[in-house]
Design a protein around this motif. Sequence first.
Motif, PDB file in Angstrom:
ATOM      1  N   TYR A  86      37.752  46.919  34.494  1.00 21.46           N
ATOM      2  CA  TYR A  86      38.848  47.538  35.221  1.00 21.46           C
ATOM      3  C   TYR A  86      38.384  47.814  36.649  1.00 21.46           C
ATOM      4  O   TYR A  86      37.207  48.098  36.872  1.00 21.46           O
ATOM      5  N   PRO A  87      39.329  47.731  37.611  1.00 21.42           N
ATOM      6  CA  PRO A  87      38.951  47.931  39.014  1.00 21.42           C
ATOM      7  C   PRO A  87      38.226  49.243  39.268  1.00 21.42           C
ATOM      8  O   PRO A  87      37.357  49.319  40.136  1.00 21.42           O
ATOM      9  N   GLY A  88      38.561  50.279  38.498  1.00 20.44           N
ATOM     10  CA  GLY A  88      37.916  51.576  38.678  1.00 20.44           C
ATOM     11  C   GLY A  88      36.397  51.523  38.560  1.00 20.44           C
ATOM     12  O   GLY A  88      35.703  52.395  39.076  1.00 20.44           O
ATOM     13  N   THR A  89      35.889  50.502  37.873  1.00 16.79           N
ATOM     14  CA  THR A  89      34.442  50.412  37.677  1.00 16.79           C
ATOM     15  C   THR A  89      33.773  49.513  38.717  1.00 16.79           C
ATOM     16  O   THR A  89      32.570  49.322  38.672  1.00 16.79           O
ATOM     17  N   LEU A  90      34.583  48.949  39.641  1.00 21.42           N
ATOM     18  CA  LEU A  90      34.016  48.005  40.610  1.00 21.42           C
ATOM     19  C   LEU A  90      33.792  48.650  41.978  1.00 21.42           C
ATOM     20  O   LEU A  90      34.426  49.633  42.322  1.00 21.42           O
ATOM     21  N   SER A  91      32.923  48.030  42.760  1.00 19.66           N
ATOM     22  CA  SER A  91      32.688  48.488  44.127  1.00 19.66           C
ATOM     23  C   SER A  91      33.829  48.010  45.026  1.00 19.66           C
ATOM     24  O   SER A  91      34.612  47.147  44.653  1.00 19.66           O
ATOM     25  N   GLY A  92      33.896  48.585  46.218  1.00 16.86           N
ATOM     26  CA  GLY A  92      34.947  48.232  47.165  1.00 16.86           C
ATOM     27  C   GLY A  92      34.985  46.742  47.470  1.00 16.86           C
ATOM     28  O   GLY A  92      36.052  46.127  47.524  1.00 16.86           O
ATOM     29  N   GLY A  93      33.813  46.137  47.646  1.00 19.90           N
ATOM     30  CA  GLY A  93      33.756  44.716  47.961  1.00 19.90           C
ATOM     31  C   GLY A  93      34.316  43.862  46.834  1.00 19.90           C
ATOM     32  O   GLY A  93      35.064  42.907  47.075  1.00 19.90           O
ATOM     33  N   MET A  94      33.976  44.235  45.602  1.00 24.67           N
ATOM     34  CA  MET A  94      34.475  43.478  44.451  1.00 24.67           C
ATOM     35  C   MET A  94      35.984  43.612  44.339  1.00 24.67           C
ATOM     36  O   MET A  94      36.694  42.668  44.035  1.00 24.67           O
TER      37      MET A  94
END
Lengths: 284, 267
Positions: free
Chosen positions: B132-140
């Motif tokens: 889920y996007p919540g677990t990704l860094s800004g770049g990802m």
Amino acid sequence: MTAVDLQRNTTSRRIERKPGPVERNPRAFMRRRRIIDNLLRIGAPILLIVAWQLVVSTGLLDRRFWPAPTDVLLSFQENVATGRLAEALVSSMTRILLGYLIGSVAGILGGIALGVFRPLRIALEPIISAVYTVPKLAILPLLLLLFGLGDVPKIILIALGVFFVTIISTIAAVTSIPEGYLEPARSFGANRVQTFRHIIVPAIMPDIFVALRLAAGQAVLLMIGIEFVQGDEGLGYMIWNSWQLFLADRMYVGIVSVALVGVVFQTTVKWIGQRLTPWEKPRN
Amino acid sequence: MSDEAKIAARGITRTFGAGAGLVHALGPLDAEIESGEFVCIVGPSGCGKSTFLRIVAGLIPPSEGVLSLGSDGGQAPLAAVVFQDYSIFPWKTVEANVRFGLDLLRVPRHEADTRVERSLSRLGLTEFRKAYPGTLSGGMRQRVSIARALVTEPQVLLMDEPFAALDAQLRHLLQDELLELWQEDRRTVLFITHNLDEALLLGDRVLVMSARPGRIVGEFKVPFERPRSGDIRRSPEFAAMESEIWDLLRSEVAAGIPATGGTKVPA
């Protein structure tokens, strides 16, 4: 160690930042923390019950009003054996669940409708806010007059209580969906149904489950209130009737059962909510 | 000026609010963007460059003027937008986010699978597909956003300060990646930025906008040959051009400061 030692140590020694036990073995740490958490979770209520038992059996509290946990347990067994508890539980739960289901479905759908269609919201939101503040139990006599003494007025009242909590939260959730989620949908040319499915429903889901948990408490509260004043079955009646007959043990059986119903109900709603919103990260 | 431009803006203006609260945010603005061209728009904060992009995307209509887009008549959607932030859905996994546009277009399952697959691997997202996007860094997250737009193979790609929320190093990296990606298929791109370096590296042409209400006050053809690489940032020509644009932009940025003092134009 004297102050002089401390002084000397800070000047001669370097301060090091090293991995602690958590970092060296995170898995063991997590396991230990889980065990401690569970001990606390189970231990705290047990401790409370033991304390209660001690206070009563030493005579610090009057046993007629504060029956010991063991007395309550005996009465509990008796009420299970006679089927009284099961009967009360079934009739209460039927009302709660039916009322809850009707009220929450109507509240969520109504909330989405009002959230999405501005004119509808402008027309109805003030009325909803006004009616919301009227205590639901105050209209029970009216419902009894209209629908008679059966289950119908009780289910309607529970449904109403649930309805207002969910509709107000749902309207707020829909209207506060950030433009940043709606714009990409529009830029990809989403129609109403697609926007609903891909954006609106998931975006409001976390808020709706908070509302559903509050509504679960509301439903239990209303049911007990109704059963106090009307009818001759259900957990509320069991508690009220025990008071009339001066059966404190049985009263506690009723109270504890209501508490358990509330806990199980809320936990179930919360659990379903967590399953349906896996993107929400719960913080512990 | 020809009528065959991929994007043609004629006398576009946009105001927000009404009465005493009326804000003249944009224009009049005329511009043309040819098919296959990568055009960057730079301008001071609040000059209406994002407003212009939203008008091109069809998210808001212009107050005056006409904006026309030439369609090649194919199946591909006309435009896809990469937003600055908040635009990927936290309730969808990386894969589902990328798939979103294809779902709306009702692309057959099998084809959608293949395209999502390709898109994920092009942007290095394959191993995060179930996250889920919540677990990704800004770049990802911004990579997901770019993949989501590119997977629909839009005729025009609209990018609204896509790297503004990233730190400098990451921005550098993603600029290089975008340059490579674009050079593979060379679709029409309108790229909004306030970063001159970014505009020069990526664009074929740089349009400079004035302070609010934004108008085009300068146009620069970027002379560097394609395919380019990030190395051109270090060339003296690059620096010279950057300072030339900055000379023009500086007065606009300065002009924008008292005018914007405290009030913010809806982006």
